[in-house]
Design a protein around this motif. Sequence first.
Motif, PDB file in Angstrom:
ATOM      1  N   GLU A   1      -3.553   0.022   5.929  1.00 48.44           N
ATOM      2  CA  GLU A   1      -3.692  -0.528   4.460  1.00 48.44           C
ATOM      3  C   GLU A   1      -2.518  -1.143   4.025  1.00 48.44           C
ATOM      4  O   GLU A   1      -2.664  -1.862   3.001  1.00 48.44           O
ATOM      5  N   ILE A   2      -1.487  -0.987   4.716  1.00 48.32           N
ATOM      6  CA  ILE A   2      -0.183  -1.700   4.332  1.00 48.32           C
ATOM      7  C   ILE A   2      -0.108  -2.881   5.119  1.00 48.32           C
ATOM      8  O   ILE A   2       0.290  -2.931   6.312  1.00 48.32           O
ATOM      9  N   PRO A   3       0.380  -4.153   4.469  1.00 51.99           N
ATOM     10  CA  PRO A   3       0.642  -5.312   5.076  1.00 51.99           C
ATOM     11  C   PRO A   3       1.914  -5.131   6.120  1.00 51.99           C
ATOM     12  O   PRO A   3       2.881  -4.441   5.931  1.00 51.99           O
ATOM     13  N   ASP A   4       1.689  -6.074   7.252  1.00 53.15           N
ATOM     14  CA  ASP A   4       3.050  -5.757   8.238  1.00 53.15           C
ATOM     15  C   ASP A   4       4.250  -5.919   7.773  1.00 53.15           C
ATOM     16  O   ASP A   4       5.203  -5.095   8.100  1.00 53.15           O
ATOM     17  N   ASP A   5       4.377  -6.833   6.988  1.00 55.95           N
ATOM     18  CA  ASP A   5       5.698  -7.198   6.330  1.00 55.95           C
ATOM     19  C   ASP A   5       6.205  -6.283   5.399  1.00 55.95           C
ATOM     20  O   ASP A   5       7.414  -5.996   4.994  1.00 55.95           O
ATOM     21  N   ASP A   6       5.330  -5.178   4.825  1.00 58.52           N
ATOM     22  CA  ASP A   6       5.506  -4.220   3.733  1.00 58.52           C
ATOM     23  C   ASP A   6       6.093  -2.848   4.620  1.00 58.52           C
ATOM     24  O   ASP A   6       6.573  -2.102   3.970  1.00 58.52           O
ATOM     25  N   ARG A   7       5.677  -2.829   6.180  1.00 63.36           N
ATOM     26  CA  ARG A   7       5.977  -1.452   6.769  1.00 63.36           C
ATOM     27  C   ARG A   7       7.340  -1.461   7.010  1.00 63.36           C
ATOM     28  O   ARG A   7       7.936  -1.689   8.235  1.00 63.36           O
ATOM     29  N   ASN A   8       8.323  -1.210   6.022  1.00 60.35           N
ATOM     30  CA  ASN A   8       9.626  -0.841   6.342  1.00 60.35           C
ATOM     31  C   ASN A   8      10.190   0.237   5.272  1.00 60.35           C
ATOM     32  O   ASN A   8       9.596   0.360   4.214  1.00 60.35           O
ATOM     33  N   CYS A   9      10.988   1.304   5.828  1.00 55.34           N
ATOM     34  CA  CYS A   9      11.112   2.325   5.077  1.00 55.34           C
ATOM     35  C   CYS A   9      11.915   2.162   3.790  1.00 55.34           C
ATOM     36  O   CYS A   9      11.712   2.667   2.710  1.00 55.34           O
ATOM     37  N   ILE A  10      12.662   1.113   3.709  1.00 53.32           N
ATOM     38  CA  ILE A  10      13.433   0.852   2.484  1.00 53.32           C
ATOM     39  C   ILE A  10      12.442   0.295   1.534  1.00 53.32           C
ATOM     40  O   ILE A  10      12.498   0.456   0.448  1.00 53.32           O
ATOM     41  N   TYR A  11      11.868  -0.778   2.154  1.00 49.52           N
ATOM     42  CA  TYR A  11      10.715  -1.664   1.174  1.00 49.52           C
ATOM     43  C   TYR A  11       9.836  -0.729   0.440  1.00 49.52           C
ATOM     44  O   TYR A  11       9.680  -0.668  -0.713  1.00 49.52           O
ATOM     45  N   LEU A  12       9.378   0.176   1.431  1.00 49.24           N
ATOM     46  CA  LEU A  12       8.275   1.056   0.883  1.00 49.24           C
ATOM     47  C   LEU A  12       9.163   2.190  -0.270  1.00 49.24           C
ATOM     48  O   LEU A  12       8.178   2.608  -0.905  1.00 49.24           O
ATOM     49  N   TYR A  13      10.099   2.604   0.184  1.00 47.95           N
ATOM     50  CA  TYR A  13      10.750   3.513  -0.998  1.00 47.95           C
ATOM     51  C   TYR A  13      10.935   2.663  -2.260  1.00 47.95           C
ATOM     52  O   TYR A  13      10.918   3.396  -3.444  1.00 47.95           O
ATOM     53  N   LEU A  14      11.356   1.465  -2.321  1.00 46.89           N
ATOM     54  CA  LEU A  14      11.525   0.875  -3.440  1.00 46.89           C
ATOM     55  C   LEU A  14      10.079   0.586  -4.310  1.00 46.89           C
ATOM     56  O   LEU A  14      10.343   0.201  -5.373  1.00 46.89           O
ATOM     57  N   THR A  15       9.034   0.121  -3.424  1.00 46.39           N
ATOM     58  CA  THR A  15       7.701  -0.220  -4.048  1.00 46.39           C
ATOM     59  C   THR A  15       6.522   0.829  -3.902  1.00 46.39           C
ATOM     60  O   THR A  15       5.564   0.489  -4.767  1.00 46.39           O
ATOM     61  N   HIS A  16       6.600   1.763  -3.010  1.00 48.64           N
ATOM     62  CA  HIS A  16       5.277   2.468  -2.930  1.00 48.64           C
ATOM     63  C   HIS A  16       5.557   3.772  -3.803  1.00 48.64           C
ATOM     64  O   HIS A  16       6.421   4.568  -3.280  1.00 48.64           O
ATOM     65  N   PRO A  17       4.867   4.245  -4.760  1.00 45.81           N
ATOM     66  CA  PRO A  17       4.983   5.272  -5.590  1.00 45.81           C
ATOM     67  C   PRO A  17       5.000   6.565  -4.653  1.00 45.81           C
ATOM     68  O   PRO A  17       5.732   7.534  -5.040  1.00 45.81           O
ATOM     69  N   GLN A  18       4.029   6.687  -3.737  1.00 47.51           N
ATOM     70  CA  GLN A  18       3.490   7.960  -2.961  1.00 47.51           C
ATOM     71  C   GLN A  18       4.864   8.067  -1.868  1.00 47.51           C
ATOM     72  O   GLN A  18       5.403   9.309  -2.140  1.00 47.51           O
ATOM     73  N   TRP A  19       5.306   6.928  -1.186  1.00 45.99           N
ATOM     74  CA  TRP A  19       6.366   7.301  -0.676  1.00 45.99           C
ATOM     75  C   TRP A  19       7.353   7.614  -1.431  1.00 45.99           C
ATOM     76  O   TRP A  19       8.210   8.573  -0.670  1.00 45.99           O
ATOM     77  N   ARG A  20       7.952   7.008  -2.470  1.00 46.29           N
ATOM     78  CA  ARG A  20       9.110   7.271  -3.165  1.00 46.29           C
ATOM     79  C   ARG A  20       8.904   8.825  -3.459  1.00 46.29           C
ATOM     80  O   ARG A  20      10.021   9.247  -3.625  1.00 46.29           O
ATOM     81  N   THR A  21       7.948   9.156  -4.158  1.00 50.92           N
ATOM     82  CA  THR A  21       7.583  10.735  -4.581  1.00 50.92           C
ATOM     83  C   THR A  21       7.956  11.727  -3.347  1.00 50.92           C
ATOM     84  O   THR A  21       8.569  12.588  -3.866  1.00 50.92           O
ATOM     85  N   ARG A  22       7.586  11.404  -2.196  1.00 54.94           N
ATOM     86  CA  ARG A  22       7.808  12.383  -1.179  1.00 54.94           C
ATOM     87  C   ARG A  22       9.202  12.652  -0.989  1.00 54.94           C
ATOM     88  O   ARG A  22       9.735  13.650  -0.395  1.00 54.94           O
TER      89      ARG A  22
END
Length: 295
Positions: free
Chosen positions: A166-187
């Motif tokens: 469900e995540i676009p290819d360009d968004d599949r980046n550890c740093i970008y997900l940490y900055l933008t994805h609430p679930q990833w950031r919470t973990r």
Amino acid sequence: MLEMVMMSMVEKIPELTVLDENRKQLGAFLRARRESLDPQRLGLPRSTRRRTPGLRREEVALLADVGVTWYTWLEQGRDVNPSATVLQAIAAALQCSPTETRHLFLLAGLTPTEALNTPQCEGISEGTRRLLDSLLPQPASIQKTNFDIVAWNAGFERLMGVNFSEIPDDDRNCIYLYLTHPQWRTRLGYDESVLQTFVAYFRAAMAEHRGDAVWEAKLARFCAASAEFEALWRKHLDVRGVENKIKIFNHPQLGEFSLQQMYWYSAPRNGSRLLVYLPVDEAGEKALNWLAENA
């Protein structure tokens, strides 16, 4: 003839801009390292007259056996060209780690002594996917040097609380997900120390890609996504290499637990890396088993 000369000059402008930026970055990094050192720890007298923290420029020049004026120019980002031997001496004088020394060499346009040929880009084969699945219930993924996630198993998705389909290819980046994805950031826990680590990781990785449009675009995207990231990028000049370490995770049902972060590289430099998380205690083992059973 004049038109050809003008075109040649225009073509060289981007290269010169990158060189100037690298010299500025090199000078800023040298100053930051110099000011972070304790003179007493290096056996130098600690005078009460010191107006700035850390070492003086003349002390670094003395320790590295170079001229004070020349070192000052280097720190000011002027057009001086240190040799590998001289830069190694400066790195030693500034107590640089291997990652920091490599960073200095790359900013100076020199090839680090341990550098090897850059490997060709690899696709993700069916065998690689089977390997990731065979590691279950251990979470595992394969990442590029810029922290793009190119492959993963179900355990990694469950650990981070995401569905990569469900995540676009360009968004599949550890740093970008940490900055933008609430679930990833919470973990991972959202605080400045974690963000500083990501900034230091990316700064070290990006040093040999200055001027590379893909890397520059990645950095611009991080900065656009987070004002905190941009502020830390401009303020902090630390560099760090990714390392095997104990990592703490947060889960809404399981609470806090620790896993051992383990990396395996497909090549010594610039190769993709396999990341696997292993339990280090009973709590971590129970957490991975719970995640597998409650998929």
